[in-house]
Design a protein around this motif. Structure first.
Motif, short mmCIF file in Angstrom:
data_model
loop_
_atom_site.label_atom_id
_atom_site.label_comp_id
_atom_site.label_asym_id
_atom_site.label_seq_id
_atom_site.Cartn_x
_atom_site.Cartn_y
_atom_site.Cartn_z
N GLY A 9 12.77 27.41 -23.44
CA GLY A 9 12.25 28.52 -22.78
C GLY A 9 12.41 28.57 -21.04
O GLY A 9 13.30 27.44 -20.56
N LEU A 10 11.72 29.18 -20.24
CA LEU A 10 11.80 29.30 -18.93
C LEU A 10 10.53 28.54 -18.29
O LEU A 10 9.33 28.97 -18.85
CB LEU A 10 11.67 30.78 -18.24
N VAL A 11 10.85 27.38 -17.57
CA VAL A 11 9.68 26.77 -16.99
C VAL A 11 9.90 26.39 -15.37
O VAL A 11 11.03 26.39 -15.17
CB VAL A 11 9.46 25.50 -17.88
N GLN A 12 9.12 26.38 -14.68
CA GLN A 12 9.14 25.96 -13.31
C GLN A 12 9.54 24.42 -13.09
O GLN A 12 8.99 23.77 -13.88
CB GLN A 12 7.83 26.41 -12.60
N PRO A 13 10.17 23.96 -12.18
CA PRO A 13 10.15 22.52 -11.70
C PRO A 13 8.98 21.97 -11.97
O PRO A 13 7.84 22.34 -11.53
CB PRO A 13 10.88 22.57 -10.32
N LEU A 17 8.01 21.20 -21.50
CA LEU A 17 8.30 21.64 -22.69
C LEU A 17 8.42 20.84 -23.77
O LEU A 17 8.67 19.47 -23.35
CB LEU A 17 9.78 22.49 -22.42
N ARG A 18 8.04 21.12 -24.89
CA ARG A 18 8.45 20.40 -26.21
C ARG A 18 9.29 20.89 -27.14
O ARG A 18 8.98 22.31 -27.66
CB ARG A 18 7.16 20.05 -26.88
N LEU A 19 10.48 20.49 -27.29
CA LEU A 19 11.28 21.10 -28.34
C LEU A 19 11.09 20.37 -29.65
O LEU A 19 10.74 19.37 -29.79
CB LEU A 19 12.74 20.73 -27.89
N SER A 20 11.46 21.13 -30.78
CA SER A 20 11.25 20.62 -31.98
C SER A 20 12.63 20.90 -32.93
O SER A 20 13.32 21.99 -32.38
CB SER A 20 10.03 21.38 -32.52
N CYS A 21 12.71 20.05 -33.76
CA CYS A 21 13.81 20.16 -34.84
C CYS A 21 13.59 20.04 -35.96
O CYS A 21 12.91 18.86 -36.42
CB CYS A 21 14.85 19.18 -34.21
N ALA A 22 13.83 21.00 -37.04
CA ALA A 22 13.38 20.75 -38.44
C ALA A 22 14.51 20.75 -38.96
O ALA A 22 15.61 21.16 -39.05
CB ALA A 22 12.59 22.27 -38.74
N ALA A 23 14.43 19.59 -40.01
CA ALA A 23 15.57 19.16 -40.79
C ALA A 23 15.19 19.39 -42.38
O ALA A 23 14.08 19.43 -42.91
CB ALA A 23 15.71 17.73 -40.65
N MET A 77 11.76 16.43 -35.78
CA MET A 77 11.89 15.66 -34.65
C MET A 77 11.54 16.54 -33.43
O MET A 77 11.50 17.60 -33.34
CB MET A 77 13.44 15.25 -34.47
N TYR A 78 11.18 15.68 -32.24
CA TYR A 78 10.51 16.43 -31.07
C TYR A 78 11.30 15.88 -29.91
O TYR A 78 11.63 14.57 -29.93
CB TYR A 78 9.25 16.50 -31.06
N LEU A 79 11.17 16.69 -28.96
CA LEU A 79 11.48 16.14 -27.62
C LEU A 79 10.52 16.57 -26.47
O LEU A 79 10.62 17.92 -26.17
CB LEU A 79 13.02 16.52 -27.14
N GLN A 80 9.61 15.59 -25.99
CA GLN A 80 8.68 16.22 -25.18
C GLN A 80 9.44 15.95 -23.61
O GLN A 80 10.02 14.80 -23.61
CB GLN A 80 7.42 15.13 -24.93
N MET A 81 9.32 16.93 -22.79
CA MET A 81 9.99 16.82 -21.57
C MET A 81 9.19 17.17 -20.53
O MET A 81 8.14 18.19 -20.68
CB MET A 81 11.36 17.92 -21.62
#
Length: 115
Positions: A9-13, A17-23, A77-81
């Motif tokens: 998505g769009l986020v300010q500096p 964001l948290r990305l998810s990956c479903a396998a 799997m996730y990526l917390q940014m």
């Protein structure tokens, strides 16, 4: 093996964001799971990789800000940014790699960091 990424998505500096990956599918073949990204005009680059039973590896540019994790019970799997920067803007892809080096890719999710 099928991988589906979501959560971009769009986020300010400075935001998060948290990305998810479903396998799904023959995920027993996968020995390494990771995230890659590709910015416009640049090559795809490794963000973080998590081998089964091994130590995670992060790109220097995201160390201390991004965290990769997994939920094996739910094949996710996730990526917390955190503390996102404009240079983190890219399409993010989840990746699964087998012991013989076969790569599986999700469809990508756009992350845009902008004020």
């Amino acid at each position: 093996v099928q991988l589906q990424a979501s959560g971009g998505g769009l986020v300010q500096p400075g935001g998060s964001l948290r990305l998810s990956c479903a396998a799904s599918g023959s995920i027993f073949r996968i020995t390494h799971m990771g995230w890659y990204r590709q910015a416009p005009g640049k090559q795809r680059e490794l963000v973080a990789v998590m081998p089964r039973g091994g130590s995670t590896t992060y790109a220097d540019s995201v160390k201390g800000r991004f965290t990769i994790s997994s939920d094996n019970a739910n094949n996710a799997m996730y990526l917390q940014m955190n503390n996102l920067k404009p240079e983190d803007t890219a399409v993010y892809y989840c990746n699964g790699k087998t012991v013989i080096g076969v790569d599986y890719w999700g469809q990508g999710t756009q992350v845009t960091v902008s004020s």
